[in-house]
Design an enzyme around this catalytic site. Structure first.
Site, PDB file in Angstrom:
ATOM      1  N   ARG A 160      -3.992  87.213  35.040  1.00  0.00           N
ATOM      2  CA  ARG A 160      -4.599  86.379  33.869  1.00  0.00           C
ATOM      3  C   ARG A 160      -3.484  85.341  33.552  1.00  0.00           C
ATOM      4  NH1 ARG A 160      -6.141  89.326  28.518  1.00  0.00           N
ATOM      5  NH2 ARG A 160      -3.851  89.381  28.142  1.00  0.00           N
ATOM      6  N   SER A 195       3.114  86.202  15.388  1.00  0.00           N
ATOM      7  CA  SER A 195       2.779  86.927  16.834  1.00  0.00           C
ATOM      8  C   SER A 195       4.057  86.778  17.736  1.00  0.00           C
ATOM      9  CB  SER A 195       1.488  86.425  17.274  1.00  0.00           C
ATOM     10  OG  SER A 195       1.267  87.009  18.678  1.00  0.00           O
ATOM     11  N   LYS A 239       0.577  79.370  15.375  1.00  0.00           N
ATOM     12  CA  LYS A 239       1.438  80.269  14.682  1.00  0.00           C
ATOM     13  C   LYS A 239       2.644  79.925  14.672  1.00  0.00           C
ATOM     14  CE  LYS A 239      -1.274  83.794  14.047  1.00  0.00           C
ATOM     15  NZ  LYS A 239      -2.006  84.337  12.837  1.00  0.00           N
ATOM     16  N   SER A 276     -16.097  85.780   8.902  1.00  0.00           N
ATOM     17  CA  SER A 276     -16.421  85.303  10.462  1.00  0.00           C
ATOM     18  C   SER A 276     -15.950  86.266  11.619  1.00  0.00           C
ATOM     19  CB  SER A 276     -15.633  84.094  10.604  1.00  0.00           C
ATOM     20  OG  SER A 276     -14.091  83.958  10.533  1.00  0.00           O
ATOM     21  N   LEU A 284      -6.580  94.682  25.747  1.00  0.00           N
ATOM     22  CA  LEU A 284      -6.599  95.993  26.634  1.00  0.00           C
ATOM     23  C   LEU A 284      -7.067  97.157  26.237  1.00  0.00           C
ATOM     24  CD1 LEU A 284      -5.742  97.121  29.500  1.00  0.00           C
ATOM     25  CD2 LEU A 284      -3.348  97.698  28.372  1.00  0.00           C
ATOM     26  N   TYR A 309      -3.323  78.996  20.302  1.00  0.00           N
ATOM     27  CA  TYR A 309      -3.148  79.963  19.402  1.00  0.00           C
ATOM     28  C   TYR A 309      -1.708  80.186  18.717  1.00  0.00           C
ATOM     29  CZ  TYR A 309      -2.853  84.730  17.704  1.00  0.00           C
ATOM     30  OH  TYR A 309      -2.377  85.961  16.749  1.00  0.00           O
ATOM     31  N   PHE A 364       3.852  92.651  17.836  1.00  0.00           N
ATOM     32  CA  PHE A 364       3.703  92.673  19.151  1.00  0.00           C
ATOM     33  C   PHE A 364       2.282  93.331  19.563  1.00  0.00           C
ATOM     34  CE2 PHE A 364       7.736  91.641  21.214  1.00  0.00           C
ATOM     35  CZ  PHE A 364       8.279  91.029  20.145  1.00  0.00           C
ATOM     36  N   ASN A 365       1.982  94.336  20.036  1.00  0.00           N
ATOM     37  CA  ASN A 365       0.588  94.467  20.473  1.00  0.00           C
ATOM     38  C   ASN A 365      -0.091  95.446  19.321  1.00  0.00           C
ATOM     39  OD1 ASN A 365       1.862  93.265  22.710  1.00  0.00           O
ATOM     40  ND2 ASN A 365      -0.189  93.466  23.743  1.00  0.00           N
ATOM     41  N   GLY A 418      -1.065  82.620  32.153  1.00  0.00           N
ATOM     42  CA  GLY A 418      -0.355  82.711  30.903  1.00  0.00           C
ATOM     43  C   GLY A 418       0.163  83.966  30.531  1.00  0.00           C
TER      44      GLY A 418
HETATM   45  P1  NAD Z   1      -9.218  90.128  12.467  1.00  0.00           P
HETATM   46  O1  NAD Z   1     -10.163  88.911  13.295  1.00  0.00           O
HETATM   47  O2  NAD Z   1      -9.937  91.446  12.706  1.00  0.00           O
HETATM   48  O3  NAD Z   1      -9.041  89.616  11.077  1.00  0.00           O
HETATM   49  C1  NAD Z   1      -8.865  88.612  10.710  1.00  0.00           C
HETATM   50  C2  NAD Z   1      -9.726  87.953   9.407  1.00  0.00           C
HETATM   51  O4  NAD Z   1      -9.590  86.940   9.007  1.00  0.00           O
HETATM   52  C3  NAD Z   1     -11.300  88.388   9.886  1.00  0.00           C
HETATM   53  O5  NAD Z   1     -11.739  89.595   9.078  1.00  0.00           O
HETATM   54  C4  NAD Z   1     -12.087  87.079   9.601  1.00  0.00           C
HETATM   55  O6  NAD Z   1     -13.516  87.048   8.962  1.00  0.00           O
HETATM   56  C5  NAD Z   1     -11.001  86.394   8.578  1.00  0.00           C
HETATM   57  N1  NAD Z   1     -10.921  84.797   8.822  1.00  0.00           N
HETATM   58  C6  NAD Z   1     -10.807  84.064   9.871  1.00  0.00           C
HETATM   59  N2  NAD Z   1     -10.610  82.717   9.538  1.00  0.00           N
HETATM   60  C7  NAD Z   1     -10.802  82.915   8.148  1.00  0.00           C
HETATM   61  C8  NAD Z   1     -10.854  81.854   6.914  1.00  0.00           C
HETATM   62  N3  NAD Z   1     -10.721  80.602   7.569  1.00  0.00           N
HETATM   63  N4  NAD Z   1     -11.061  81.933   5.842  1.00  0.00           N
HETATM   64  C9  NAD Z   1     -11.150  83.372   5.456  1.00  0.00           C
HETATM   65  N5  NAD Z   1     -11.107  84.379   6.307  1.00  0.00           N
HETATM   66  C10 NAD Z   1     -10.920  84.119   7.590  1.00  0.00           C
HETATM   67  O7  NAD Z   1      -7.913  89.841  13.435  1.00  0.00           O
HETATM   68  P2  NAD Z   1      -6.579  91.208  13.220  1.00  0.00           P
HETATM   69  O8  NAD Z   1      -6.417  91.642  14.572  1.00  0.00           O
HETATM   70  O9  NAD Z   1      -6.951  91.896  12.141  1.00  0.00           O
HETATM   71  O10 NAD Z   1      -5.439  89.880  12.986  1.00  0.00           O
HETATM   72  C11 NAD Z   1      -4.911  89.593  11.757  1.00  0.00           C
HETATM   73  C12 NAD Z   1      -4.037  88.579  11.792  1.00  0.00           C
HETATM   74  O11 NAD Z   1      -2.895  89.238  12.684  1.00  0.00           O
HETATM   75  C13 NAD Z   1      -4.240  87.104  12.508  1.00  0.00           C
HETATM   76  O12 NAD Z   1      -3.792  86.350  11.814  1.00  0.00           O
HETATM   77  C14 NAD Z   1      -3.810  87.378  13.955  1.00  0.00           C
HETATM   78  O13 NAD Z   1      -3.558  86.079  14.424  1.00  0.00           O
HETATM   79  C15 NAD Z   1      -2.442  88.037  13.645  1.00  0.00           C
HETATM   80  N6  NAD Z   1      -2.358  89.056  14.814  1.00  0.00           N
HETATM   81  C16 NAD Z   1      -3.067  89.729  15.324  1.00  0.00           C
HETATM   82  C17 NAD Z   1      -2.539  90.488  16.654  1.00  0.00           C
HETATM   83  C18 NAD Z   1      -3.511  91.297  17.106  1.00  0.00           C
HETATM   84  O14 NAD Z   1      -3.400  91.848  18.512  1.00  0.00           O
HETATM   85  N7  NAD Z   1      -4.590  91.954  16.531  1.00  0.00           N
HETATM   86  C19 NAD Z   1      -1.303  90.231  17.005  1.00  0.00           C
HETATM   87  C20 NAD Z   1      -0.399  89.275  16.422  1.00  0.00           C
HETATM   88  C21 NAD Z   1      -0.864  88.594  15.391  1.00  0.00           C
HETATM   89  N1  UDP Z   2      -4.990  93.483  30.459  1.00  0.00           N
HETATM   90  C1  UDP Z   2      -5.517  94.058  31.684  1.00  0.00           C
HETATM   91  N2  UDP Z   2      -6.977  93.905  31.445  1.00  0.00           N
HETATM   92  C2  UDP Z   2      -7.550  93.476  30.421  1.00  0.00           C
HETATM   93  C3  UDP Z   2      -6.576  93.386  29.321  1.00  0.00           C
HETATM   94  C4  UDP Z   2      -5.548  93.185  29.618  1.00  0.00           C
HETATM   95  O1  UDP Z   2      -5.145  94.129  32.708  1.00  0.00           O
HETATM   96  O2  UDP Z   2      -8.958  93.704  30.288  1.00  0.00           O
HETATM   97  C5  UDP Z   2      -3.289  93.515  30.572  1.00  0.00           C
HETATM   98  C6  UDP Z   2      -2.921  91.956  30.253  1.00  0.00           C
HETATM   99  O3  UDP Z   2      -2.714  91.403  31.589  1.00  0.00           O
HETATM  100  C7  UDP Z   2      -1.481  92.781  29.728  1.00  0.00           C
HETATM  101  C8  UDP Z   2      -1.787  93.712  28.681  1.00  0.00           C
HETATM  102  O4  UDP Z   2      -2.999  94.420  29.329  1.00  0.00           O
HETATM  103  O5  UDP Z   2      -0.469  92.898  30.608  1.00  0.00           O
HETATM  104  C9  UDP Z   2      -2.009  93.466  27.186  1.00  0.00           C
HETATM  105  O6  UDP Z   2      -3.043  92.365  27.203  1.00  0.00           O
HETATM  106  P1  UDP Z   2      -3.660  92.225  25.578  1.00  0.00           P
HETATM  107  O7  UDP Z   2      -4.519  90.850  26.182  1.00  0.00           O
HETATM  108  O8  UDP Z   2      -4.139  93.317  25.192  1.00  0.00           O
HETATM  109  O9  UDP Z   2      -2.197  91.576  24.822  1.00  0.00           O
HETATM  110  P2  UDP Z   2      -1.266  90.239  25.175  1.00  0.00           P
HETATM  111  O10 UDP Z   2      -1.609  89.810  26.420  1.00  0.00           O
HETATM  112  O11 UDP Z   2      -1.637  89.537  23.888  1.00  0.00           O
HETATM  113  O12 UDP Z   2      -0.003  90.982  24.970  1.00  0.00           O
END
Ligand code: NAD
Ligand code: UDP
Length: 348
Positions: free
Chosen positions: A299, A124, A152, A34, A199, A148, A177-178, A301
């Site tokens: 932004r 997260s 989690k 997806s 970002l 979201y 984290f990020n 939140g």
């Molecule tokens: P991503 O969207 O690239 O990967 C998620 C994958 O899950 C996708 O390939 C999508 O197709 C699949 N998916 C979604 N719903 C599904 C379902 N119902 N059944 C089967 N597949 C499904 O995201 P990512 O950045 O790789 O994140 C992976 C995980 O880490 C997520 O759970 C996300 O919430 C968590 N996470 C990500 C971040 C980030 O910044 N990337 C930060 C904290 C936590």
């Molecule tokens: N941010 C920004 N411009 C953007 C996207 C993010 O200034 O187009 C800032 C945002 O306000 C935060 C930081 O970059 O201070 C990281 O944001 P991101 O969405 O990547 O991660 P999260 O908010 O989940 O920590």
């Protein structure tokens, strides 16, 4: 022994596949595609010289998940599958709860039915909400600010209840984290659909000329330069943390065994915060391109400053993130240059 990686075609999941394959595990990917492309898995195979078993499946389809677990004799699960866009979760909370919470319940039920009781869950730092103290330790109160983050935290609670009900479960909850950066080969990386929310992908698309200008959300925060500070972590470090967590669950140390009544809840961050301005400057250096910026309102939140305490990860997992900001920017830029349209050549 096979590890089932849900969401394994996605950004973090595909990097996890590489790390686990290189460590000698057999990997089965379950993904409904997806938010990803199966091309990422072709690249994983190319990188590692090993094949990945791919099953197109939705985690909400419990019977199908059971079939896959049995077919491949899976012994553990790394669970990335989920939706992750904060804004979208505010607009359509039911979709987020259904997918992230409902889907995980179906996955866990399938695992229980197949007697597979080892799972690593992608949580997260967003579960902490507005920091009351920094760095954020794992015992900081939780108070998510959006659906979201709530989804989690709900899954964390479900996992804790499951562990209480049956101590045979081995559960790691990893709070990211990020995540940023890409594999050093430039073959796999982050490929967001539409306008990036985060970002780093946004900065890289401005640097590459795909977008005109980065809006900096607020320059009046109580931080050194007024812009938001976050703890960016290289995606390869992040997935190496998963491998360490997997080892800890499979072969628990004495320290962990003493605490087997609980889920292993650990932050994955670097412990260092960088501001938006610092990120822009670092990316400009790595790419040798200018990144146009404009100041925009804060932004909703967003917190001023968020960074992790890394003590527990170091103590319990013997893991610390080794890659720095230049690696994160350089590897992102390498990925973007090699794949200007992501995995899909025909994309706009
Ligand atoms: P991503 O969207 O690239 O990967 C998620 C994958 O899950 C996708 O390939 C999508 O197709 C699949 N998916 C979604 N719903 C599904 C379902 N119902 N059944 C089967 N597949 C499904 O995201 P990512 O950045 O790789 O994140 C992976 C995980 O880490 C997520 O759970 C996300 O919430 C968590 N996470 C990500 C971040 C980030 O910044 N990337 C930060 C904290 C936590
Ligand atoms: N941010 C920004 N411009 C953007 C996207 C993010 O200034 O187009 C800032 C945002 O306000 C935060 C930081 O970059 O201070 C990281 O944001 P991101 O969405 O990547 O991660 P999260 O908010 O989940 O920590």
């Amino acid at each position: 022994m096979s590890v089932l990686v849900t969401g394994g075609a996605g950004y973090i999941g595909s990097h996890c596949c590489v790390t686990f394959l290189e460590a000698g595990h057999d990997v089965v990917v379950l993904d409904n595609l997806s938010n990803s492309s199966a091309e990422s898995l072709t690249r994983v195979a190319e990188l590692t010289g090993r094949s990945v078993h791919f099953e197109q499946c939705d985690i909400r389809d419990r019977a199908h998940v059971e079939t896959i677990l049995r077919k491949h004799s899976c012994e553990s699960v790394v669970h990335f599958a989920g939706l992750k866009a904060v804004g979208e979760s505010v607009e359509d909370p039911l979709r987020y709860y259904e997918n992230n919470v409902g889907g995980t319940v179906q996955l866990l039920s399938a695992m229980q039915a197949c007697n597979v009781k080892t799972i690593i869950f992608s949580s997260s730092a967003t579960v902490y909400g507005e920091p009351q103290s920094l760095p954020l330790r794992e015992d900081h109160p939780t108070a998510p600010l959006n659906p979201y983050g709530e989804s989690k935290l709900m899954v964390e609670q479900i996992l804790k209840d499951l562990k209480t009900s049956d101590p045979e479960w081995r559960i790691a909850i990893l709070r990211y984290f990020n995540p940023t950066g890409a594999h050093a080969s430039g073959l796999i990386g982050e490929d967001p659909r539409g306008v990036p929310n985060n970002l780093m992908p946004f900065i890289s698309q401005v640097a590459s000329g795909r977008r005109e200008v980065l809006s900096i959300f607020g320059d009046d925060y109580p931080t050194e330069d007024g812009t938001g500070v976050r703890d960016y972590i290289h995606v390869v470090d992040l997935v190496e943390g998963h491998l360490k967590a997997h080892e800890a669950l499979i072969k628990p140390s004495e320290q962990l065994q003493a605490n087997t009544s609980e889920c292993l809840t650990v932050n994955l961050g670097t412990g260092t915060g960088y501001s938006v301005q610092e990120m822009v400057r670092a990316f400009e250096r790595a790419s040798n391109r200018a990144v146009a910026t404009q100041i925009a309102p804060r932004r909703a939140g967003d917190s001023a400053e968020v960074y992790a305490s890394t003590q527990k990860a170091s103590d319990v997992l013997d893991w610390t993130a080794g890659r720095g900001l230049q690696d994160m920017c350089h590897d992102t830029w390498n990925w973007v240059c090699k794949n200007p349209k992501g995995y899909d050549d025909s994309a706009e």
